[in-house]
Scaffold this motif. Structure first.
Motif, mmCIF file in Angstrom:
data_model
loop_
_atom_site.group_PDB
_atom_site.id
_atom_site.type_symbol
_atom_site.label_atom_id
_atom_site.label_comp_id
_atom_site.label_asym_id
_atom_site.label_seq_id
_atom_site.Cartn_x
_atom_site.Cartn_y
_atom_site.Cartn_z
ATOM 1 N N ALA A 72 0.963 -1.045 0.084
ATOM 2 C CA ALA A 72 0.005 -0.119 -0.194
ATOM 3 C C ALA A 72 0.920 1.348 0.037
ATOM 4 C CB ALA A 72 -1.022 -0.090 1.268
ATOM 5 N N ALA A 73 0.093 2.274 -0.313
ATOM 6 C CA ALA A 73 0.709 3.557 -0.122
ATOM 7 C C ALA A 73 -0.112 4.451 0.549
ATOM 8 C CB ALA A 73 1.000 4.350 -1.602
ATOM 9 N N LEU A 74 0.472 5.472 1.621
ATOM 10 C CA LEU A 74 -0.054 6.204 2.376
ATOM 11 C C LEU A 74 0.324 7.554 1.949
ATOM 12 C CD1 LEU A 74 0.539 4.658 5.730
ATOM 13 C CD2 LEU A 74 -1.564 4.319 4.531
ATOM 14 N N LEU A 75 -0.719 8.587 1.982
ATOM 15 C CA LEU A 75 -0.210 9.919 1.936
ATOM 16 C C LEU A 75 -1.028 10.833 3.035
ATOM 17 C CD1 LEU A 75 0.905 12.565 0.192
ATOM 18 C CD2 LEU A 75 -1.465 12.630 -0.855
ATOM 19 N N PHE A 76 -0.014 11.675 3.750
ATOM 20 C CA PHE A 76 -0.585 12.712 4.772
ATOM 21 C C PHE A 76 -0.611 13.880 3.967
ATOM 22 C CE2 PHE A 76 0.960 9.315 7.402
ATOM 23 C CZ PHE A 76 -0.111 9.403 8.478
ATOM 24 N N HIS A 77 -1.289 14.840 3.947
ATOM 25 C CA HIS A 77 -1.246 16.044 3.368
ATOM 26 C C HIS A 77 -1.947 17.293 4.400
ATOM 27 C CE1 HIS A 77 -2.985 19.277 0.927
ATOM 28 N NE2 HIS A 77 -1.680 19.558 0.687
ATOM 29 N N TRP A 78 -1.110 18.001 4.833
ATOM 30 C CA TRP A 78 -1.347 18.810 5.879
ATOM 31 C C TRP A 78 -1.354 20.370 5.123
ATOM 32 C CZ3 TRP A 78 2.720 15.584 8.478
ATOM 33 C CH2 TRP A 78 2.009 14.615 8.939
ATOM 34 N N LYS A 79 -2.304 20.884 4.525
ATOM 35 C CA LYS A 79 -2.408 21.916 3.652
ATOM 36 C C LYS A 79 -1.968 23.338 4.545
ATOM 37 C CE LYS A 79 -5.424 24.444 0.360
ATOM 38 N NZ LYS A 79 -6.730 24.477 -0.171
ATOM 39 N N SER A 80 -2.433 23.262 5.796
ATOM 40 C CA SER A 80 -2.121 24.435 6.626
ATOM 41 C C SER A 80 -0.636 24.444 6.870
ATOM 42 C CB SER A 80 -2.647 24.525 8.007
ATOM 43 O OG SER A 80 -2.342 23.494 8.710
ATOM 44 N N LEU A 81 0.303 23.594 6.732
ATOM 45 C CA LEU A 81 1.669 23.458 6.890
ATOM 46 C C LEU A 81 2.341 23.493 5.457
ATOM 47 C CD1 LEU A 81 1.880 20.938 9.794
ATOM 48 C CD2 LEU A 81 2.377 23.296 9.944
ATOM 49 N N ARG A 82 1.765 23.156 4.477
ATOM 50 C CA ARG A 82 2.131 23.153 3.301
ATOM 51 C C ARG A 82 3.226 22.121 3.151
ATOM 52 N NH1 ARG A 82 3.714 29.098 1.576
ATOM 53 N NH2 ARG A 82 4.263 28.291 -0.075
ATOM 54 N N ARG A 83 2.732 20.918 3.757
ATOM 55 C CA ARG A 83 3.658 19.746 3.730
ATOM 56 C C ARG A 83 2.669 18.469 3.421
ATOM 57 N NH1 ARG A 83 6.487 20.512 9.630
ATOM 58 N NH2 ARG A 83 8.131 22.047 8.762
ATOM 59 N N GLN A 84 3.602 17.298 2.937
ATOM 60 C CA GLN A 84 3.090 15.853 2.755
ATOM 61 C C GLN A 84 4.124 15.011 2.888
ATOM 62 O OE1 GLN A 84 1.450 15.765 -0.948
ATOM 63 N NE2 GLN A 84 3.216 15.256 -2.078
ATOM 64 N N ILE A 85 3.597 13.935 3.458
ATOM 65 C CA ILE A 85 4.519 12.730 3.604
ATOM 66 C C ILE A 85 3.714 11.589 2.876
ATOM 67 C CG2 ILE A 85 5.343 11.184 5.318
ATOM 68 C CD1 ILE A 85 5.095 13.402 7.361
ATOM 69 N N ARG A 86 4.647 10.918 1.989
ATOM 70 C CA ARG A 86 4.362 9.749 1.391
ATOM 71 C C ARG A 86 5.057 8.486 1.780
ATOM 72 N NH1 ARG A 86 6.035 10.271 -4.681
ATOM 73 N NH2 ARG A 86 4.712 8.189 -4.586
ATOM 74 N N ILE A 87 4.210 7.459 1.922
ATOM 75 C CA ILE A 87 4.726 6.237 2.648
ATOM 76 C C ILE A 87 4.415 5.088 1.798
ATOM 77 C CG2 ILE A 87 4.856 4.717 4.656
ATOM 78 C CD1 ILE A 87 4.064 7.209 6.435
ATOM 79 N N GLU A 88 5.433 4.196 1.405
ATOM 80 C CA GLU A 88 4.956 2.923 0.690
ATOM 81 C C GLU A 88 5.535 1.801 1.403
ATOM 82 O OE1 GLU A 88 6.677 3.383 -3.305
ATOM 83 O OE2 GLU A 88 5.804 5.502 -3.434
ATOM 84 N N GLY A 89 4.789 0.568 1.458
ATOM 85 C CA GLY A 89 5.364 -0.442 1.880
ATOM 86 C C GLY A 89 4.600 -1.790 1.956
ATOM 87 N N ALA A 90 4.983 -2.561 2.425
ATOM 88 C CA ALA A 90 4.389 -4.006 2.626
ATOM 89 C C ALA A 90 3.446 -3.996 3.609
ATOM 90 C CB ALA A 90 5.225 -5.210 3.058
ATOM 91 N N VAL A 91 2.289 -4.587 3.766
ATOM 92 C CA VAL A 91 1.128 -4.476 4.851
ATOM 93 C C VAL A 91 1.043 -5.829 5.302
ATOM 94 C CG1 VAL A 91 -1.176 -4.017 5.014
ATOM 95 C CG2 VAL A 91 -0.002 -2.690 3.485
ATOM 96 N N GLY A 92 0.542 -5.847 6.703
ATOM 97 C CA GLY A 92 0.148 -7.073 7.353
ATOM 98 C C GLY A 92 -0.834 -6.727 8.525
ATOM 99 N N PRO A 93 -1.693 -7.766 9.013
ATOM 100 C CA PRO A 93 -2.395 -7.547 9.918
ATOM 101 C C PRO A 93 -1.800 -7.302 11.197
ATOM 102 C CG PRO A 93 -2.491 -9.666 9.271
ATOM 103 C CD PRO A 93 -1.683 -8.910 8.269
ATOM 104 N N VAL A 94 -2.626 -6.676 12.058
ATOM 105 C CA VAL A 94 -2.028 -6.508 13.643
ATOM 106 C C VAL A 94 -2.341 -7.697 14.158
ATOM 107 C CG1 VAL A 94 -2.124 -3.756 13.383
ATOM 108 C CG2 VAL A 94 -4.019 -5.064 14.269
ATOM 109 N N ASP A 95 -1.812 -7.911 15.400
ATOM 110 C CA ASP A 95 -2.175 -9.127 16.210
ATOM 111 C C ASP A 95 -3.622 -8.711 17.075
ATOM 112 O OD1 ASP A 95 -1.407 -7.566 18.666
ATOM 113 O OD2 ASP A 95 0.478 -8.103 18.516
ATOM 114 N N ASP A 96 -3.998 -9.778 17.321
ATOM 115 C CA ASP A 96 -5.492 -9.704 18.263
ATOM 116 C C ASP A 96 -5.188 -8.684 19.193
ATOM 117 O OD1 ASP A 96 -6.744 -11.328 16.177
ATOM 118 O OD2 ASP A 96 -6.524 -13.128 17.385
ATOM 119 N N ALA A 97 -4.354 -8.761 20.243
ATOM 120 C CA ALA A 97 -4.221 -8.172 21.195
ATOM 121 C C ALA A 97 -4.284 -6.455 21.149
ATOM 122 C CB ALA A 97 -2.999 -8.387 22.039
ATOM 123 N N ALA A 98 -3.533 -6.128 19.823
ATOM 124 C CA ALA A 98 -3.642 -4.862 19.502
ATOM 125 C C ALA A 98 -4.755 -4.364 18.899
ATOM 126 C CB ALA A 98 -2.533 -4.256 18.408
ATOM 127 N N ALA A 99 -5.584 -5.246 17.900
ATOM 128 C CA ALA A 99 -6.767 -4.816 17.747
ATOM 129 C C ALA A 99 -7.826 -4.660 18.839
ATOM 130 C CB ALA A 99 -7.373 -5.859 16.551
#
Length: 191
Positions: A72-99
């Protein structure tokens, strides 16, 4: 600086101070088995060197796509700060305790909504959904609402993180971090 998580923490802290609503909102891009993309907004619910976490119904479209194509890819866009962060990587489920822990922290109505919703499936009328919500409310009246078996979270483990800062005349600054072995390699990209 060669630690993208420290920089993320700094930018995220500033966003929490300046963004009026949902500073933790991020666009999540997935692709199905045939490579057709889909994007939607989700909320970041945890982050650190082990990845970026969000929660969802595992019977919905986004989870189905992630289970078939776990990238997946993630994108944070903070218009008021005129910034964004793009993240790409592998995805897996969290464990049951975290959920379980995160589900327990949600409001009761949000918990009941997770039982009532057939996420991403056609809904003939809003009244049907609200009736299902009321049924769930009656079912769990007087007690805690357990996490539904079809509800959990995903963790995006980053392989690339790009920090984009708006600059005048479109002379933007782009810093790219790429995972290499046990650490990160940092470089710049042309705007």
């Amino acid at each position: 600086m060669t630690d993208p998580f420290t920089l993320f923490d700094q930018w995220y802290a500033q966003a929490r101070e300046t963004e009026i609503n949902d500073s933790n909102a991020m666009a999540l891009a997935t692709a199905d088995a045939r490579g057709r993309p889909s994007v939607r907004m989700v909320l970041l619910k945890g982050h650190g060197p082990d990845g970026f976490v969000f929660y969802t119904n595992f019977e919905g479209r986004k989870a189905g796509e992630l289970l078939v194509n776990p990238h997946a890819a993630l994108l944070f866009h903070w218009k008021s700060l005129r910034r964004q962060i793009r993240i790409e990587g592998a995805v897996g489920p969290v464990d049951d305790a975290a959920a379980d822990a995160y589900f327990a922290s949600r409001s009761r109505d949000s918990q009941l909504g997770a039982w009532a919703s057939d996420q991403s499936r056609p809904l003939p009328s809003r009244n049907i959904f609200m009736a299902r919500f009321e049924e769930a409310s009656a079912r769990f009246a007087g007690g805690p609402v357990p996490r539904p078996p079809h509800w959990s979270g995903f963790r995006v483990v980053p392989e690339r993180i790009e920090f984009w800062q708006d600059r005048e005349h479109r002379l933007h600054e782009r810093r790219l971090f790429e995972r290499q072995d046990d650490g990160w390699c940092e470089g710049l990209l042309y705007p």
